[in-house]
Design an enzyme around this catalytic site. Structure first.
Site, PDB file in Angstrom:
ATOM      1  N   TYR A 142       0.883  -1.214   0.118  1.00 22.03           N
ATOM      2  CA  TYR A 142      -0.025   0.014  -0.053  1.00 22.03           C
ATOM      3  C   TYR A 142       0.905   1.271  -0.123  1.00 22.03           C
ATOM      4  O   TYR A 142       0.382   2.327  -0.531  1.00 22.03           O
ATOM      5  CB  TYR A 142      -0.839  -0.122   1.330  1.00 22.03           C
ATOM      6  CG  TYR A 142      -2.365  -0.651   0.995  1.00 22.03           C
ATOM      7  CD1 TYR A 142      -2.243  -1.952   0.632  1.00 22.03           C
ATOM      8  CD2 TYR A 142      -3.556  -0.172   1.552  1.00 22.03           C
ATOM      9  CE1 TYR A 142      -3.435  -2.711   0.414  1.00 22.03           C
ATOM     10  CE2 TYR A 142      -4.517  -0.763   1.517  1.00 22.03           C
ATOM     11  CZ  TYR A 142      -4.557  -1.862   0.992  1.00 22.03           C
ATOM     12  OH  TYR A 142      -5.809  -2.781   0.912  1.00 22.03           O
ATOM     13  N   ASP A 248     -12.074  -9.532   4.678  1.00 22.61           N
ATOM     14  CA  ASP A 248     -13.340  -9.657   4.034  1.00 22.61           C
ATOM     15  C   ASP A 248     -13.613 -11.355   3.935  1.00 22.61           C
ATOM     16  O   ASP A 248     -14.932 -11.216   4.032  1.00 22.61           O
ATOM     17  CB  ASP A 248     -13.108  -9.139   2.545  1.00 22.61           C
ATOM     18  CG  ASP A 248     -13.478  -7.478   2.510  1.00 22.61           C
ATOM     19  OD1 ASP A 248     -13.109  -6.813   3.707  1.00 22.61           O
ATOM     20  OD2 ASP A 248     -14.017  -7.055   1.492  1.00 22.61           O
TER      21      ASP A 248
HETATM   22  C1  IPM Z   1     -10.338  -1.525   4.482  1.00 23.01           C
HETATM   23  C2  IPM Z   1     -10.738  -1.040   3.065  1.00 23.01           C
HETATM   24  C3  IPM Z   1      -9.445   0.242   2.740  1.00 23.01           C
HETATM   25  C4  IPM Z   1      -7.966  -0.611   2.726  1.00 23.01           C
HETATM   26  C5  IPM Z   1      -9.738   1.069   1.602  1.00 23.01           C
HETATM   27  C6  IPM Z   1     -11.160   1.806   1.656  1.00 23.01           C
HETATM   28  C7  IPM Z   1      -8.625   1.935   1.287  1.00 23.01           C
HETATM   29  O1  IPM Z   1     -10.603  -1.964   1.945  1.00 23.01           O
HETATM   30  O2  IPM Z   1     -10.193  -0.766   5.331  1.00 23.01           O
HETATM   31  O3  IPM Z   1     -10.088  -2.750   4.496  1.00 23.01           O
HETATM   32  O4  IPM Z   1      -7.945  -1.413   1.582  1.00 23.01           O
HETATM   33  O5  IPM Z   1      -7.574  -0.980   3.824  1.00 23.01           O
HETATM   34 MG    MG Z   2     -10.786  -3.950   2.676  1.00 22.06          MG
END
Ligand code: IPM
Ligand code: MG
Length: 355
Positions: A142, A248
């Site tokens: 990231y 997720d």
């Molecule tokens: C999360 C989200 C974020 C991430 C995005 C919105 C930048 O998906 O908090 O999991 O990827 O960290």
């Molecule tokens: Mg996420």
């Protein structure tokens, strides 16, 4: 009376609706635990860009740093998807995490007994699942350099330093000590040098926690094992992007992504937020599930403010609402006695706070 300053960042999409319900529940718990919350709203995401031209105005960072904790809803939406990368809502959130130094993102995936039928997996596979994903949040691909984009080429770099891995590993082992004392570190060490370093350093740190059993797993296998036999996991320790994806996936063990809270913590103040996004498709309809945000408020009480009793009261009230059969639309098919709106669910949970 104990006083706390909370920065509220409602954000975009369903963000304002769900944060309002968490505030409702916080106020209910305040009145019976001798607490007083002073809220201060700050802008981040698309709404901040629309007003100030910046998805993360400096004022938001300043306010956050002056408060005891941040309660955050969600950001993003199609409307801002074509902006240059640094103007996008997501860039605001990433900069915010970096500025606050919240390197550890704790994402518990706990299956409520009341909702064992809500997962797409069989009840016997998921009943009793209690996983804590510890995701490194301010490093990895990231943030790594170099990154860039030309017409025909795009690139990002996954970088971790020894120090970054050491600090998140300690965090995970310390959490494991208060749980079932098992850490599964997830990486891609068979392919990536950065992951081989991750694995070596996590193994070194583990020597300081002889009671904790450490295992290692490749991320592709971990994705499979999570749905094959999720109960094998206690603490999952992993990097930024793998943690994003696996958390997720883990949410689907629980029935709905609208249930999962998170805490992002570091050396300064923490950010408490649902793991889901801003769901622009259902924004403004009053049907979003506020439980993930309400449970995030509970994590805030527990971890940032040390108000354990108040946090327990919120967790119990959520369980009571579910066991009484109240469901928002996302869970309407699963043993619902009554389907309720976002604000009805907030009020029901607020009313179930034990006096
Ligand atoms: C999360 C989200 C974020 C991430 C995005 C919105 C930048 O998906 O908090 O999991 O990827 O960290
Ligand atoms: Mg996420």
């Amino acid at each position: 009376m104990r006083n706390y300053k909370i920065t509220l960042i409602k954000g975009d999409g369903i963000g304002p609706e769900i944060v309002d319900e968490a505030v409702k529940v916080l106020d209910a718990v305040a009145s019976c635990c001798e607490l007083h919350f002073e809220y201060d709203e700050a802008l981040m995401g698309g709404c901040a860009y629309d007003i100030t031209g910046d998805p993360l105005p400096q004022e938001t960072i300043t306010k956050a740093l002056q408060s005891d904790a941040v309660l955050f809803g969600a950001i993003g939406g199609e409307k801002w998807d074509t902006l240059p990368r640094e103007k996008r809502p997501e860039s605001g959130l990433l900069r915010f995490r970096k500025e606050l130094g919240v390197y550890a993102n704790l994402r518990p995936a706990v299956v409520y007994d009341e909702l064992v039928n809500a997962s797409s997996l069989k009840p016997e596979i998921i009943k009793g699942v209690d996983i804590m994903v510890v995701r490194e949040l301010i490093g990895g691909i990231y943030f790594g350099e170099p990154k860039g984009r030309t017409e025909d080429k795009g690139w990002n770099t996954m970088v971790y330093t020894r120090d970054e891995i050491v600090r998140i590993a300690h965090h995970a082992f310390q959490i494991a000590m208060k749980r079932d004392k098992r850490v599964c570190s997830v990486d891609k060490a068979n392919v990536l040098d950065v992951s081989q370093l991750w694995r070596d350093v996590v193994t070194e740190v583990s020597a300081q926690y002889p009671e904790v059993k450490l295992t290692h797993m490749y991320v592709d296998n971990a994705a499979m094992q999570l749905v094959l036999n999720p109960k094998q996991f206690d603490v999952i320790l992993t990097g930024n992007i793998f943690g994003d994806i696996l958390s997720d996936e883990a949410s689907m063990l629980c029935g709905s992504i609208g249930l999962l809270p998170s805490a992002s913590v570091g050396d300064k103040i923490g950010v408490y937020e649902p793991i889901h996004g801003s769901a622009p498709d259902i924004a403004g309809q009053g049907i979003a599930n506020p439980i993930a945000t309400i449970a995030s408020a509970s994590m805030m009480l527990r971890f940032a403010l040390g108000e354990i009793q108040a946090a327990d009261k919120i967790d119990n009230a959520i369980k009571k609402a579910l066991s009484e059969g109240y469901r928002t639309g996302d869970l309407a098919q699963f043993d619902a006695k009554e389907v309720c709106s976002t604000s009805e669910m907030g009020s029901i949970i607020a009313n179930y706070i034990e006096r």
